[in-house]
Enzyme design. Structure first.
Site, PDB file in Angstrom:
ATOM      1  N   ASP A   1       9.930  -8.594 -35.054  1.00 30.69           N
ATOM      2  CA  ASP A   1      10.764  -7.453 -34.660  1.00 30.69           C
ATOM      3  C   ASP A   1      10.608  -6.255 -35.596  1.00 30.69           C
ATOM      4  O   ASP A   1      11.231  -5.217 -35.394  1.00 30.69           O
ATOM      5  CB  ASP A   1      12.241  -7.878 -34.593  1.00 30.69           C
ATOM      6  CG  ASP A   1      12.749  -8.404 -35.939  1.00 30.69           C
ATOM      7  OD1 ASP A   1      11.984  -8.386 -36.926  1.00 30.69           O
ATOM      8  OD2 ASP A   1      13.916  -8.837 -36.000  1.00 30.69           O
ATOM      9  N   GLY A   2       9.801  -6.423 -36.649  1.00 30.44           N
ATOM     10  CA  GLY A   2       9.588  -5.307 -37.571  1.00 30.44           C
ATOM     11  C   GLY A   2      10.764  -5.047 -38.497  1.00 30.44           C
ATOM     12  O   GLY A   2      10.788  -4.051 -39.213  1.00 30.44           O
TER      13      GLY A   2
ATOM     14  N   ASP B   1      -2.634 -13.021 -48.419  1.00 36.56           N
ATOM     15  CA  ASP B   1      -2.083 -11.701 -48.065  1.00 36.56           C
ATOM     16  C   ASP B   1      -0.909 -11.342 -48.963  1.00 36.56           C
ATOM     17  O   ASP B   1      -0.413 -10.215 -48.916  1.00 36.56           O
ATOM     18  CB  ASP B   1      -1.656 -11.662 -46.591  1.00 36.56           C
ATOM     19  CG  ASP B   1      -0.752 -12.828 -46.214  1.00 36.56           C
ATOM     20  OD1 ASP B   1      -1.164 -13.981 -46.426  1.00 36.56           O
ATOM     21  OD2 ASP B   1       0.365 -12.591 -45.744  1.00 36.56           O
ATOM     22  N   ASN B   2      -0.470 -12.286 -49.785  1.00 35.64           N
ATOM     23  CA  ASN B   2       0.633 -12.005 -50.708  1.00 35.64           C
ATOM     24  C   ASN B   2       0.148 -11.966 -52.149  1.00 35.64           C
ATOM     25  O   ASN B   2       0.948 -12.114 -53.077  1.00 35.64           O
ATOM     26  CB  ASN B   2       1.742 -13.058 -50.557  1.00 35.64           C
ATOM     27  CG  ASN B   2       2.430 -12.971 -49.204  1.00 35.64           C
ATOM     28  OD1 ASN B   2       2.387 -11.923 -48.554  1.00 35.64           O
ATOM     29  ND2 ASN B   2       3.045 -14.042 -48.774  1.00 35.64           N
TER      30      ASN B   2
ATOM     31  N   ASP C   1       5.698  -9.475 -52.598  1.00 34.04           N
ATOM     32  CA  ASP C   1       6.239 -10.225 -51.459  1.00 34.04           C
ATOM     33  C   ASP C   1       7.168 -11.347 -51.889  1.00 34.04           C
ATOM     34  O   ASP C   1       6.859 -12.527 -51.820  1.00 34.04           O
ATOM     35  CB  ASP C   1       5.115 -10.760 -50.556  1.00 34.04           C
ATOM     36  CG  ASP C   1       4.919  -9.815 -49.388  1.00 34.04           C
ATOM     37  OD1 ASP C   1       5.569  -8.755 -49.385  1.00 34.04           O
ATOM     38  OD2 ASP C   1       4.141 -10.128 -48.485  1.00 34.04           O
TER      39      ASP C   1
ATOM     40  N   GLY D   1       3.450  -5.791 -40.614  1.00 36.18           N
ATOM     41  CA  GLY D   1       4.163  -5.946 -39.348  1.00 36.18           C
ATOM     42  C   GLY D   1       5.550  -5.346 -39.389  1.00 36.18           C
ATOM     43  O   GLY D   1       6.198  -5.139 -38.365  1.00 36.18           O
ATOM     44  N   ARG D   2       6.031  -5.127 -40.601  1.00 42.22           N
ATOM     45  CA  ARG D   2       7.373  -4.540 -40.718  1.00 42.22           C
ATOM     46  C   ARG D   2       7.477  -3.658 -41.944  1.00 42.22           C
ATOM     47  O   ARG D   2       8.550  -3.447 -42.483  1.00 42.22           O
ATOM     48  CB  ARG D   2       8.404  -5.643 -40.787  1.00 42.22           C
ATOM     49  CG  ARG D   2       8.112  -6.634 -41.901  1.00 42.22           C
ATOM     50  CD  ARG D   2       9.318  -7.424 -42.176  1.00 42.22           C
ATOM     51  NE  ARG D   2       8.998  -8.524 -43.051  1.00 42.22           N
ATOM     52  CZ  ARG D   2       9.908  -9.327 -43.545  1.00 42.22           C
ATOM     53  NH1 ARG D   2      11.157  -9.151 -43.235  1.00 42.22           N
ATOM     54  NH2 ARG D   2       9.558 -10.302 -44.332  1.00 42.22           N
TER      55      ARG D   2
ATOM     56  N   ARG E   1      10.094  -0.213 -51.181  1.00 44.10           N
ATOM     57  CA  ARG E   1       9.332  -0.939 -52.190  1.00 44.10           C
ATOM     58  C   ARG E   1       8.287  -0.014 -52.786  1.00 44.10           C
ATOM     59  O   ARG E   1       7.664   0.765 -52.078  1.00 44.10           O
ATOM     60  CB  ARG E   1       8.662  -2.138 -51.512  1.00 44.10           C
ATOM     61  CG  ARG E   1       7.766  -2.940 -52.416  1.00 44.10           C
ATOM     62  CD  ARG E   1       7.475  -4.296 -51.819  1.00 44.10           C
ATOM     63  NE  ARG E   1       6.449  -4.235 -50.799  1.00 44.10           N
ATOM     64  CZ  ARG E   1       5.985  -5.318 -50.165  1.00 44.10           C
ATOM     65  NH1 ARG E   1       6.474  -6.515 -50.436  1.00 44.10           N
ATOM     66  NH2 ARG E   1       5.058  -5.213 -49.252  1.00 44.10           N
TER      67      ARG E   1
ATOM     68  N   LYS F   1      10.247  -1.273 -46.087  1.00 44.61           N
ATOM     69  CA  LYS F   1      10.057  -2.631 -45.570  1.00 44.61           C
ATOM     70  C   LYS F   1      11.233  -2.958 -44.650  1.00 44.61           C
ATOM     71  O   LYS F   1      12.384  -2.907 -45.076  1.00 44.61           O
ATOM     72  CB  LYS F   1      10.002  -3.612 -46.752  1.00 44.61           C
ATOM     73  CG  LYS F   1       9.616  -5.020 -46.369  1.00 44.61           C
ATOM     74  CD  LYS F   1       9.353  -5.859 -47.625  1.00 44.61           C
ATOM     75  CE  LYS F   1       9.151  -7.323 -47.281  1.00 44.61           C
ATOM     76  NZ  LYS F   1       8.962  -8.142 -48.483  1.00 44.61           N
TER      77      LYS F   1
HETATM   78  P1  AMP Z   1       5.269 -12.519 -45.191  1.00 40.92           P
HETATM   79  O1  AMP Z   1       5.476 -13.977 -44.970  1.00 40.92           O
HETATM   80  O2  AMP Z   1       6.549 -11.742 -45.359  1.00 40.92           O
HETATM   81  O3  AMP Z   1       4.283 -12.224 -46.258  1.00 40.92           O
HETATM   82  O4  AMP Z   1       4.673 -11.960 -43.833  1.00 40.92           O
HETATM   83  C1  AMP Z   1       3.475 -12.426 -43.275  1.00 40.92           C
HETATM   84  C2  AMP Z   1       3.054 -11.490 -42.158  1.00 40.92           C
HETATM   85  O5  AMP Z   1       4.027 -11.463 -41.119  1.00 40.92           O
HETATM   86  C3  AMP Z   1       2.873 -10.055 -42.592  1.00 40.92           C
HETATM   87  O6  AMP Z   1       1.793  -9.525 -41.876  1.00 40.92           O
HETATM   88  C4  AMP Z   1       4.171  -9.417 -42.203  1.00 40.92           C
HETATM   89  O7  AMP Z   1       4.051  -8.028 -41.997  1.00 40.92           O
HETATM   90  C5  AMP Z   1       4.493 -10.144 -40.910  1.00 40.92           C
HETATM   91  N1  AMP Z   1       5.924 -10.191 -40.647  1.00 40.92           N
HETATM   92  C6  AMP Z   1       6.850 -10.884 -41.338  1.00 40.92           C
HETATM   93  N2  AMP Z   1       8.080 -10.683 -40.826  1.00 40.92           N
HETATM   94  C7  AMP Z   1       7.932  -9.849 -39.780  1.00 40.92           C
HETATM   95  C8  AMP Z   1       8.833  -9.268 -38.829  1.00 40.92           C
HETATM   96  N3  AMP Z   1      10.141  -9.511 -38.869  1.00 40.92           N
HETATM   97  N4  AMP Z   1       8.305  -8.450 -37.909  1.00 40.92           N
HETATM   98  C9  AMP Z   1       6.995  -8.186 -37.860  1.00 40.92           C
HETATM   99  N5  AMP Z   1       6.105  -8.713 -38.704  1.00 40.92           N
HETATM  100  C10 AMP Z   1       6.555  -9.534 -39.667  1.00 40.92           C
HETATM  101 MG    MG Z   2       3.304 -10.772 -47.010  1.00 41.53          MG
END
Ligand code: AMP
Ligand code: MG
Length: 494
Positions: free
Chosen positions: A124-125, A251-252, A261, A91-92, A175, A112
């Site tokens: 917000d990516g 997913d991590n 992550d 997502g980002r 990364r 990232k």
């Molecule tokens: P994470 O908890 O960082 O492993 O993220 C879990 C999911 O949420 C993943 O698919 C990330 O890409 C998405 N994600 C986390 N933060 C953001 C963000 N600020 N904008 C878009 N997607 C996000």
């Molecule tokens: Mg993740």
């Protein structure tokens, strides 16, 4: 001079379209370089000067695409805190491509925090400066400690604000990973019942990450076996160092066996097995002591995803279940062997005897009961092993009698060792770091960076690059937090 990525390939985007989306990073207004990893850059055929030049900073901010890159975002699903989310994905994060490094290995290079993608959902990516610097420091420290991990190539401030609990400056982290394939990538394909893609993905993962394993007729079982082994080793390493990942969602968890992550991760200070650091982990699912269990739980999700492929490979459903279960059952014996081996090294023991596990556990229990700093205690044990007075250890404990008795047991056990004293001391030094990225220090470094001062970051980073060496001018960074610095929770990292 626009920069070019050399020896760049795009093997992942040869896979079916289901697995990724072509994207472009979103430019930022005022990119400014915060940190560069010279040695990693060199491995990737990039020079420090290229990265620090305005063109280089533009690339690692996502403002320009270097020659050789073909940006994509990866699709995946995942179990988050036990709940299936069928559609996650980068997502980002944006993968620029794979660089074949000077060491012959293939590396994913990913931005990232470089803007929204089709998988951003409501996000917000973007990434905030604090979590970017945290990931940079902790991942590089893990690499220096010898733990398989994704790496950090550079960090760039965006000059823009992101809005989390409070507004914060934004940043982009570059990364680098052996691959960003996750357990969730397999879940994503299995959920869509696309058996051909599942088969291609499995063969791809094996060829890329475990090329030396023979497949014995089943790619699916071979992959599960390989990932199980890699995760057993990885989590044993975490547990021996006192590392808490914090969000072991599927997913991590990387198929490569790299730590990936870094969000609300932290190292234990006082040894406390139930400790969690993530502010969102209210039930303690990802507490320190639960990590081996969580790894096996995640591997079970991988096994489920691979199940239809094992059937396709010619087994009936009952057989497939037994075969996959056999792979999963190997996890605990492998994990325990790896963890016990690491504990023995921490105690300077090269022989394996029946009482060693109890000896190590009794020390951990004493540490827990006396709220003793995990890293400091083991490092002081190195000093005692090299002849320092026992008081350097006993002084850490509220109950010096009990630890005194434990030290006599340890001494007695050490006398059974065949190896020379010096060799055992060296073994202990290499297993008990003096320096770990302590949470209160990371917080200080981030606070300074938010004021525009990167000097504390640079100092901490340099010290953590040699974690097993006594660095006398950095003693302050080896010490546990004082009362007022204790009990930091880290946020979710997003
Ligand atoms: P994470 O908890 O960082 O492993 O993220 C879990 C999911 O949420 C993943 O698919 C990330 O890409 C998405 N994600 C986390 N933060 C953001 C963000 N600020 N904008 C878009 N997607 C996000
Ligand atoms: Mg993740």
């Amino acid at each position: 001079m626009p920069i070019t990525f050399k020896q760049t390939e795009h093997s992942y985007s040869q896979l079916p379209q289901l697995l990724f989306a072509r994207v472009q990073p979103t430019p930022v207004t005022q990119p400014e370089l915060l940190a560069v990893n010279d040695t990693l850059a060199e491995t990737l055929h990039i020079t420090r000067n290229e990265i620090t030049s305005p063109d280089g900073v533009a690339v690692f901010a996502g403002n320009t695409i270097p020659d050789g890159a073909e940006p994509i975002a990866l699709a995946y699903a995942g179990h988050q805190f036990g709940h299936l989310v069928p559609q996650l994905g980068d997502g980002r994060a944006i993968l620029l491509g794979e660089i074949i490094g000077r060491d012959g290995k293939r590396y994913d290079v990913q931005l990232k925090g470089a803007g929204r993608t089709p998988y951003s959902r409501r996000g917000d990516g973007r990434a905030a400066l604090g979590p970017v610097l945290r990931e940079y420091l902790v991942s590089e420290a893990m690499a220096a400690l010898g733990v398989p991990t994704t790496r950090s190539l550079c960090a760039v401030a965006t000059g823009e604000q992101v809005y989390r609990e409070i507004p914060s400056p934004g940043a982009v982290l570059t990364r680098v990973a052996l691959s960003h394939l996750r357990v969730g990538t397999f879940e994503y394909v299995a959920l869509r019942r696309d058996l051909d893609t599942l088969e291609r993905l499995t063969n791809y993962a094996l060829a890329r990450l475990y090329p030396d394993r023979s497949t014995n007729g089943s790619a699916a079982l071979t992959l599960l076996e390989a990932v199980t082994e890699a995760q057993a080793e990885l989590v044993a390493h975490w547990m021996a160092l006192g590392f808490v990942h914090g969000v072991m969602n599927t997913d991590n968890m990387a198929i490569s066996g790299e730590t990936i992550d870094y969000g609300p991760c932290a190292f234990l200070d006082t040894y406390s097995p139930e400790r969690t650091f993530s502010s969102i982990d209210v039930n303690g699912r990802y507490a320190f002591i639960n990590q081996p269990n969580c790894a096996q739980w995640n591997l079970t999700r991988l096994a489920e995803a691979l199940f239809p492929l094992v059937v396709k490979e010619g087994h009936d459903e009952a057989e497939a279940t037994v075969l996959l279960n056999d792979c999963l059952k190997a996890f605990y014996p492998q994990y325990t062997a790896a963890y016990q081996m690491r504990l023995r090294c921490k105690l300077g023991l090269t022989l394996e005897t029946a009482d060693d596990a109890a000896l190590a556990q009794d020390l951990l229990t004493l540490m827990a009961n006396n709220k003793v700093d995990y890293t400091l205690c083991f490092r002081r044990l190195v000093d005692v092993g090299e002849g320092a007075d026992a008081s350097v250890i006993t002084g850490l404990f509220a109950d010096p009698e009990a630890i005194g008795e434990w030290l006599r047991r340890w001494d007695h056990r050490s006398q059974q060792e065949p190896r020379a004293h010096a060799a055992r001391a060296a073994l202990m030094r290499g297993a008990n770091p003096a320096f770990i990225p302590r949470n209160h220090r990371i917080e200080e470094v981030i606070a300074a960076a938010l004021q525009g001062d990167m000097a504390p970051f640079a100092r901490l980073h340099a010290v953590l690059a040699r974690p097993y060496e006594d660095q006398l001018d950095a003693r302050d960074l080896a010490l546990p937090p004082g009362e007022e610095q204790w009990d930091h929770r880290t946020f979710c990292g997003t």
